[in-house]
Design a protein around this motif. Structure first.
Motif, PDB file in Angstrom:
ATOM      1  N   PRO A   1       0.992  -1.123  -0.331  1.00 33.39           N
ATOM      2  CA  PRO A   1      -0.140  -0.202   0.410  1.00 33.39           C
ATOM      3  C   PRO A   1       1.199   1.501   0.256  1.00 33.39           C
ATOM      4  N   ASN A   2       0.616   2.332  -0.814  1.00 34.18           N
ATOM      5  CA  ASN A   2       1.003   3.205  -0.851  1.00 34.18           C
ATOM      6  C   ASN A   2       2.266   3.927  -0.898  1.00 34.18           C
ATOM      7  N   MET A   3       2.726   2.643  -1.602  1.00 34.05           N
ATOM      8  CA  MET A   3       4.235   3.002  -3.071  1.00 34.05           C
ATOM      9  C   MET A   3       3.689   3.129  -4.337  1.00 34.05           C
ATOM     10  N   THR A   4       5.173   3.349  -4.845  1.00 32.51           N
ATOM     11  CA  THR A   4       5.266   3.647  -6.250  1.00 32.51           C
ATOM     12  C   THR A   4       6.200   3.659  -6.535  1.00 32.51           C
ATOM     13  N   LEU A   5       6.843   2.294  -7.499  1.00 37.98           N
ATOM     14  CA  LEU A   5       8.044   1.594  -7.787  1.00 37.98           C
ATOM     15  C   LEU A   5       7.923   1.117  -9.179  1.00 37.98           C
TER      16      LEU A   5
ATOM     17  N   LEU B   1      -7.078 -15.551  11.565  1.00 42.06           N
ATOM     18  CA  LEU B   1      -6.846 -13.606  10.634  1.00 42.06           C
ATOM     19  C   LEU B   1      -5.859 -12.332  11.721  1.00 42.06           C
ATOM     20  N   PHE B   2      -5.229 -12.454  10.075  1.00 45.21           N
ATOM     21  CA  PHE B   2      -4.610 -11.531  10.939  1.00 45.21           C
ATOM     22  C   PHE B   2      -4.699  -9.464  10.349  1.00 45.21           C
ATOM     23  N   VAL B   3      -4.232  -8.713  11.216  1.00 44.16           N
ATOM     24  CA  VAL B   3      -4.561  -7.277  11.000  1.00 44.16           C
ATOM     25  C   VAL B   3      -3.944  -6.643  11.005  1.00 44.16           C
ATOM     26  N   ASN B   4      -3.631  -5.751  10.573  1.00 41.43           N
ATOM     27  CA  ASN B   4      -2.961  -4.831  10.424  1.00 41.43           C
ATOM     28  C   ASN B   4      -3.891  -3.617  10.527  1.00 41.43           C
ATOM     29  N   VAL B   5      -3.750  -2.106  11.102  1.00 40.89           N
ATOM     30  CA  VAL B   5      -4.476  -0.771  10.575  1.00 40.89           C
ATOM     31  C   VAL B   5      -2.903   0.276  11.288  1.00 40.89           C
ATOM     32  N   ALA B   6      -3.146   1.029  10.606  1.00 40.00           N
ATOM     33  CA  ALA B   6      -1.656   1.387  10.828  1.00 40.00           C
ATOM     34  C   ALA B   6      -2.229   3.824   9.430  1.00 40.00           C
ATOM     35  N   GLY B   7      -2.273   4.516  10.842  1.00 41.51           N
ATOM     36  CA  GLY B   7      -2.757   5.897  10.743  1.00 41.51           C
ATOM     37  C   GLY B   7      -0.774   7.010  10.596  1.00 41.51           C
ATOM     38  N   PHE B   8      -1.270   7.693   9.672  1.00 44.58           N
ATOM     39  CA  PHE B   8       0.268   8.114   9.515  1.00 44.58           C
ATOM     40  C   PHE B   8       0.058   9.581   9.120  1.00 44.58           C
ATOM     41  N   TYR B   9       0.808  10.862   9.709  1.00 45.57           N
ATOM     42  CA  TYR B   9       0.370  12.078   9.590  1.00 45.57           C
ATOM     43  C   TYR B   9       2.220  12.938   9.015  1.00 45.57           C
ATOM     44  N   SER B  10       2.449  13.476   8.739  1.00 48.87           N
ATOM     45  CA  SER B  10       3.605  14.374   8.125  1.00 48.87           C
ATOM     46  C   SER B  10       3.661  15.363   8.073  1.00 48.87           C
ATOM     47  N   ASP B  11       4.805  16.099   8.691  1.00 44.69           N
ATOM     48  CA  ASP B  11       4.811  17.578   8.137  1.00 44.69           C
ATOM     49  C   ASP B  11       6.241  17.810   7.236  1.00 44.69           C
ATOM     50  N   TYR B  12       6.875  17.449   5.632  1.00 44.27           N
ATOM     51  CA  TYR B  12       7.449  17.929   5.200  1.00 44.27           C
ATOM     52  C   TYR B  12       7.499  19.354   4.873  1.00 44.27           C
ATOM     53  N   LYS B  13       9.088  19.476   5.447  1.00 42.02           N
ATOM     54  CA  LYS B  13       9.418  20.802   5.001  1.00 42.02           C
ATOM     55  C   LYS B  13      11.002  21.189   4.012  1.00 42.02           C
TER      56      LYS B  13
ATOM     57  N   TYR C   1      -0.585  13.334   5.370  1.00 43.60           N
ATOM     58  CA  TYR C   1      -1.094  12.108   6.420  1.00 43.60           C
ATOM     59  C   TYR C   1      -1.895  10.621   5.004  1.00 43.60           C
ATOM     60  N   GLY C   2      -2.420   9.855   6.082  1.00 39.30           N
ATOM     61  CA  GLY C   2      -2.993   9.039   4.962  1.00 39.30           C
ATOM     62  C   GLY C   2      -3.049   7.336   5.853  1.00 39.30           C
ATOM     63  N   TRP C   3      -3.385   6.660   5.828  1.00 37.72           N
ATOM     64  CA  TRP C   3      -4.071   5.220   6.301  1.00 37.72           C
ATOM     65  C   TRP C   3      -3.449   3.519   5.704  1.00 37.72           C
ATOM     66  N   GLU C   4      -3.440   2.773   6.329  1.00 34.47           N
ATOM     67  CA  GLU C   4      -3.112   1.954   5.410  1.00 34.47           C
ATOM     68  C   GLU C   4      -4.338   0.564   6.355  1.00 34.47           C
ATOM     69  N   LEU C   5      -4.201  -0.146   5.440  1.00 31.06           N
ATOM     70  CA  LEU C   5      -5.594  -1.261   6.432  1.00 31.06           C
ATOM     71  C   LEU C   5      -4.497  -2.531   5.918  1.00 31.06           C
TER      72      LEU C   5
ATOM     73  N   PHE D   1      -6.320 -22.718   1.553  1.00 33.42           N
ATOM     74  CA  PHE D   1      -7.222 -21.285   1.209  1.00 33.42           C
ATOM     75  C   PHE D   1      -6.673 -20.610   2.299  1.00 33.42           C
ATOM     76  N   GLN D   2      -6.261 -19.334   1.438  1.00 39.90           N
ATOM     77  CA  GLN D   2      -5.599 -18.374   2.140  1.00 39.90           C
ATOM     78  C   GLN D   2      -6.450 -16.787   0.930  1.00 39.90           C
ATOM     79  N   VAL D   3      -6.341 -16.228   1.724  1.00 42.69           N
ATOM     80  CA  VAL D   3      -7.106 -14.565   1.436  1.00 42.69           C
ATOM     81  C   VAL D   3      -5.723 -13.275   1.587  1.00 42.69           C
ATOM     82  N   GLN D   4      -5.118 -12.720   1.401  1.00 45.17           N
ATOM     83  CA  GLN D   4      -5.181 -11.293   1.577  1.00 45.17           C
ATOM     84  C   GLN D   4      -5.209  -9.799   0.819  1.00 45.17           C
ATOM     85  N   ALA D   5      -5.519  -9.038   1.960  1.00 42.27           N
ATOM     86  CA  ALA D   5      -5.746  -8.105   0.677  1.00 42.27           C
ATOM     87  C   ALA D   5      -5.399  -6.376   1.165  1.00 42.27           C
ATOM     88  N   SER D   6      -5.255  -5.580   0.961  1.00 42.10           N
ATOM     89  CA  SER D   6      -4.784  -4.426   1.298  1.00 42.10           C
ATOM     90  C   SER D   6      -4.897  -3.553   0.883  1.00 42.10           C
ATOM     91  N   VAL D   7      -4.903  -2.255   1.826  1.00 43.40           N
ATOM     92  CA  VAL D   7      -6.134  -1.101   0.760  1.00 43.40           C
ATOM     93  C   VAL D   7      -4.915   0.882   1.515  1.00 43.40           C
TER      94      VAL D   7
END
Length: 743
Positions: free
Chosen positions: A89-93, A540-552, A579-583, A593-599
């Motif tokens: 999530p939230n990456m350009t490569l 079931l494994f769950v990760n949630v993260a929120g972030f905020y950055s001041d860039y100067k 700012y943003g979030w990742e789930l 049977f396994q399922v993985q998803a992210s936003v």
């Protein structure tokens, strides 16, 4: 809102319909840790990492990272590390514009698109803990690899070189003390032919040697309709050798060397605008075609050697040394106009070398763990290119070099205050000294003395200086963790990131006299809070993260026409907030049977953007007219795995996957012709493995709906430059069949 709704609808549909993918317990989710050894702790999907220099459950680590194993990448048909963009999530490569093996990377809005010598990347790349200072040759292929890790947010208190936006760690396989060998061969679309082979040979009980070689060959996705050459082809030969010695349980020594040769043709881009109805200037053929006349010669060579020594002085203290030397050379040409004539042509070369030394002291006890390190980098990057503008019968030569000496001391200590509370404190002091030499001159006629016209004499010197600057910075980090129950970790962190100042290698002292003084460092203050947990009996494994950055003091490169040449300006444009979030979710109800998803969601906005207005030649604030480049608001992916064992016949797994990216701009100035709209990619893999796991056959379909999407571009409109607005594209639909034998 339309893009968001589409992304969620696609994710829901894929989750409901897919019968498959991702048996990798080696994929760590969005809010995990730096540099992790990833291993499968069983069918229930426990992920064990060594991010903080010790084995621990990923749930316990309060730093954001995603990790995916080399085997998992191979199972899904990944060719190189840019595939991580579709899984993180939230990456350009992406492969940089006009190149085959130059990397551009952005994480949570922070990165660096410009691959010219002397610029520091915003996202760092490491190979076996060795920092790779230059992006040329950095699109690493997937072979002889244990795992790749993506660390989000500022890094510096745990590893080598500090990076302001994050880091990508490419970790190769360690040698065993048993004989091992394997060979993998692939054939696919566009006459794709690949062979990858590796071997480990134990010479004694304590000493092993090993090596791997990879050959990648593929016809072009398109053609140069003027020269007849392949366009978007691949011709790469890579190899790696290593030796490991463990004379005692306390001491280990590893030596490694690698080399990659990329002889793929250059990429010239596809014209997006016509010019006056002239046939050579009109958009032509497929988006992978071109009519470039500058030539089809391109060669990139990168190589390096490294040595790692690790000594366990006691049960509490381990000492480690990492020594490395790397060098690279690139000869290439870029046709900015995509026509047979020399309207806007750029022949160029780059070269670089670096020496790095890192010492670490690792402390581990029941309640206290930590790392203390010293880091040194001595590197030089240089190059030259002609800007050939045929309509003006003018060439501008740009050449120079930037030398860097960096010293740093860093530490990170974690203390377990109780069974529920822990605190981690880190800091880094960095001193960067840079010396830049820049020369720019105008020549009448086509080409300068460095690129085929030795009799050419400059009629105007635009830039000619050597200057130096030293930047010093202390960057701290603090995180707190609370575990209300055993399998749930709540955490919060605060950190500061830093990228040193430097000198614009394209700087034009006539247009911007201040370029001789260089540009200042940029800094970011990052906040993050999240939760990681295992639920439903650890299925079931769950990760949630929120972030905020001041860039100067963000360093932004702007290029535009001035008179009859192209000029560049690097500015510390001001301020922004991100700012943003990742789930991330991973369901592992059983082995079959396994399922993985992210936003991921990123909202980045300039609060101040001070730069020179080329029309008025005065500095003004463009904050309301500029956007973050290569930063879609939404990224998402979903995959699932359906596996089945056939008695005596082996195991079959089916892996469909869907990834989505909302629209994004390729530069800070929005351009409706050049910017990329939202798109989705659908992949499918089928793998058969023999009962003894010695043989496997797999089939991979990538970009099944043949989406055409831009990953880079150039924007030089106007009659003088042939209205040169061109785009570069990601791979089309491809199919590959692969067979592998292990000995």
């Amino acid at each position: 809102m339309i893009q968001r709704t589409k992304a969620l609808r696609l994710l829901a549909a894929a989750t409901a319909l897919t019968t498959v993918a991702l048996p990798q317990a080696g994929f760590a989710q969005a809010a995990d840790t730096p540099a992790a050894d990833v291993s499968d702790a069983g069918d229930m999907g426990e992920i064990v990492v060594t991010a903080r220099r010790r084995e621990e459950s990923l749930i316990d680590v309060p730093i954001s990272v995603s990790a995916i194993s080399g085997d998992a990448l191979s199972r899904t048909g990944a060719i190189d590390i840019t595939t991580l963009q579709d899984k993180t999530p939230n990456m350009t490569l992406q492969v940089a514009r006009g190149s085959n093996s130059t990397l551009i990377a952005f994480i949570r809005g922070i990165g660096q698109q410009d691959p010219v010598w002397g610029f520091e990347p915003g996202v760092g790349l490491y190979v076996d803990d060795v920092y790779i200072a230059r992006p040329q040759g950095a699109v690493l292929d997937i072979f002889d690899i244990d795992r790749v890790e993506v660390l989000r947010g500022p890094q510096g208190t745990l590893y080598g070189r500090n990076t302001i936006g994050g880091a990508i760690k490419y970790v190769t396989r360690r040698l065993s003390h048993d004989f091992e060998a394997k060979i993998r061969a692939s054939y696919g679309s566009y006459n794709q032919r690949e062979v990858v082979a590796s071997v480990t040979v134990p010479l004694t009980d304590t000493f092993s040697i090993g090596g791997a070689v990879a050959y990648y060959k593929r016809d072009g996705f398109g053609r140069n309709l003027f020269t007849g050459a392949e366009h978007y082809n691949k011709d790469v030969l890579a190899g790696r050798v290593s030796a490991e010695w463990t004379p005692t349980d306390q001491l280990s020594v590893r030596l490694a060397a690698d080399e990659t040769r990329d002889n793929s043709n250059p990429r010239h881009g596809y014209r997006l605008l016509p010019n006056g109805g002239l046939p050579d200037f009109n958009p032509i053929g497929d988006v992978y075609d071109t009519r470039a006349g500058v030539g089809d010669d391109n060669k990139v060579v990168t190589k390096g050697v490294s040595g790692t020594i690790e000594y366990a002085a006691s049960d509490l203290l381990t000492l480690k040394s990492i020594t490395a030397y790397r060098k690279g050379h690139t000869d290439t040409v870029i046709d900015f106009d995509g026509t047979p004539g020399p309207v806007l042509d750029i022949p160029s070369f780059y070269k670089d070398h670096q020496f790095t030394q890192e010492f670490q002291a690792l402390l581990q006890s029941d309640r206290v763990q930590g790392v203390f390190g010293l880091y040194y980098l001595n590197g030089s990057a240089s190059g030259a290119f002609d800007t050939v503008i045929g309509n003006a019968n003018l060439t501008t030569l740009t050449s120079g070099d930037v030398d860097t000496k960096s010293y740093a001391a860093f530490a990170d200590v974690s203390v377990k205050l109780s069974d529920q509370f822990s605190v981690s404190v880190g800091g880094r002091y960095t001193s960067d000294k840079r010396e830049g030499t820049v020369f720019r001159a105008d020549y009448l006629g086509l080409r300068s003395p460095l690129f085929g016209r030795p009799t050419a004499v400059p009629f105007r010197i635009r830039t000619d200086y050597t200057n130096s600057r030293t930047d010093k910075k202390f960057t701290p980090r603090l995180s707190l963790s609370y575990k209300p129950v055993e399998d749930v970790n709540l955490y919060a962190s605060w950190s500061r990131g830093y990228k040193s100042g430097g000198f614009d290698p394209r700087g034009d002292a006539i247009f911007t006299p201040g370029t001789v003084n260089g540009y200042k460092p940029e800094t970011v203050t990052a906040y993050e809070a999240g939760m990681k947990g295992a639920f439903l009996d650890r299925t079931l494994f769950v990760n949630v993260a929120g972030f905020y950055s001041d860039y100067k003091d963000q360093q932004v490169t702007t290029q535009f026409l001035s008179g009859a040449t192209v000029v560049s300006s690097v500015d510390n444009v001001g301020k922004s907030r991100i700012y943003g979030w990742e789930l991330e979710l991973r369901a592992v109800p059983d082995r079959d049977f396994q399922v993985q998803a992210s936003v991921g969601y990123t909202n980045a906005k300039f609060k101040e953007f001070l730069t020179l207005d080329p029309l008025t030649l005065k500095v003004r604030d463009f904050a309301d007219e500029r956007v973050f480049q290569n930063t879609p608001k939404y990224t998402a992916n979903v995959s699932a795995t359906l596996g089945h064992d056939f008695d005596g016949l082996g195991r079959v797994t089916i892996t469909p996957a869907l990834s989505f990216r909302s629209g994004y701009s390729l530069f800070e100035v929005p351009n409706p012709v050049l910017d990329q709209k939202a798109y989705e990619l659908v992949d499918l893999s089928i793998v058969w493995t023999s009962p003894d796991k010695r043989f496997s056959i797999s089939g991979h379909g990538r970009n099944l709906f043949d989406r055409k999407y831009r990953v880079g571009g150039y924007n030089f409109p106007g009659a003088l430059t042939g209205n040169s607005v061109i785009g570069f594209y990601g791979p089309p639909r491809t199919f590959t069949v692969t067979g592998e034998v292990r000995f």
